[in-house]
Design an enzyme around this catalytic site. Structure first.
Site, PDB file in Angstrom:
ATOM      1  N   ASP A 117       0.956  -1.338   0.131  1.00 19.26           N
ATOM      2  CA  ASP A 117      -0.029  -0.051  -0.185  1.00 19.26           C
ATOM      3  C   ASP A 117       1.052   1.199   0.047  1.00 19.26           C
ATOM      4  OD1 ASP A 117      -1.994  -1.763   0.365  1.00 19.26           O
ATOM      5  OD2 ASP A 117      -2.775  -1.071   2.225  1.00 19.26           O
ATOM      6  N   ASP A 137     -15.895  -3.851  -1.019  1.00 17.95           N
ATOM      7  CA  ASP A 137     -15.118  -3.277   0.208  1.00 17.95           C
ATOM      8  C   ASP A 137     -16.510  -2.962   1.137  1.00 17.95           C
ATOM      9  OD1 ASP A 137     -12.774  -3.183  -1.095  1.00 17.95           O
ATOM     10  OD2 ASP A 137     -12.829  -0.955  -1.673  1.00 17.95           O
TER      11      ASP A 137
END
Length: 238
Positions: A8, A129
């Site tokens: 990330d 998500d």
């Protein structure tokens, strides 16, 4: 099952979050390319990358790093800030193998249909998500109000063949994957499912593989030394 060790990116740094909260971002590695090379040395073939700057603001800022990781020899699966067909063209030009459409799939589902038609099912994944029963957008900060299983079925109907399911409440917690929710998703759709969030051990990965999932993302557990990536590659590879 395919393994997707994760990188990330925020402000050019390799970071991790807890439950998707940007305020929890903390560096976990010094250099993204060296991290990717370590993944490759352990036998990984893919890397899952998220441009957190893009996920939050819609403007990707880490393209040069993504391109460098792709050039290091791993297949890159990238999400964050991919909103249009032009965005997809741009990330594929960086050497990305598969692009993840998240918020844009909620705002304009037709993009998924067009993307699959233009680039093929293997190169497009939809990010699912979820917090509670709802799909989240804008870097997990906004509640869409859409039921997660209904949304998954709609994405499959539009041609999506790969879904990345993230249970936000388990992400970055090392508390174990949401096995029951993953099983519910398997019953709802026939898409390949990539599990994301909660992995805490090699045993978790073996259990996910035993469920017949397409893949699993490994983030914090790797950086915290809870998962032996080389062992995982040996144990879960078909």
């Amino acid at each position: 099952m395919k393994l997707f060790p994760a990188i990330d990116l925020k402000g050019g740094q390799v970071v991790r979050l807890v439950k998707g909260e940007f305020s929890t971002a903390h560096p976990v590695a010094g250099d993204a390319v060296e991290t990717a090379r370590a993944f490759k040395a352990a036998g990984a073939q893919w890397v899952h990358m998220v441009d957190l700057d893009g996920a939050g603001s819609g403007t990707r800022r880490n393209g040069a790093i993504v391109a460098a990781v792709a050039a290091a020899g791993l297949s890159v699966q990238l999400g964050g800030g991919i909103r249009t067909l032009a965005d997809l063209e741009a990330v594929f030009d960086l050497g990305v193998r598969r692009a993840v459409i998240g918020s844009a799939a909620v705002a304009g589902p037709g993009l998924v249909q067009e993307a699959v038609k233009r680039f093929g099912q293997e190169r497009i994944a939809v990010g699912l998500d979820v917090k509670g029963q709802s799909v989240r957008t804008a870097g997990w900060q906004a509640d869409s109000g859409l039921d997660w299983l209904d949304f998954a079925r709609r994405m499959e109907a539009l041609g999506a063949a790969i879904l990345i399911f993230t249970d936000i409440d388990t992400d970055g917690t090392l508390s174990g994957p949401p096995f029951e929710r993953l099983a519910a998703l398997q019953r709802a759709v026939s898409c390949g499912i990539i599990a994301s969030g909660g992995v805490s051990s090699n045993e978790d990965l073996n259990k996910l593989a035993g469920m017949g999932l397409y893949g699993a993302i490994v983030g914090k557990a790797y950086y915290a030394g809870k998962v032996d990536l080389a062992r995982a590659v040996r144990e879960v590879r078909p």
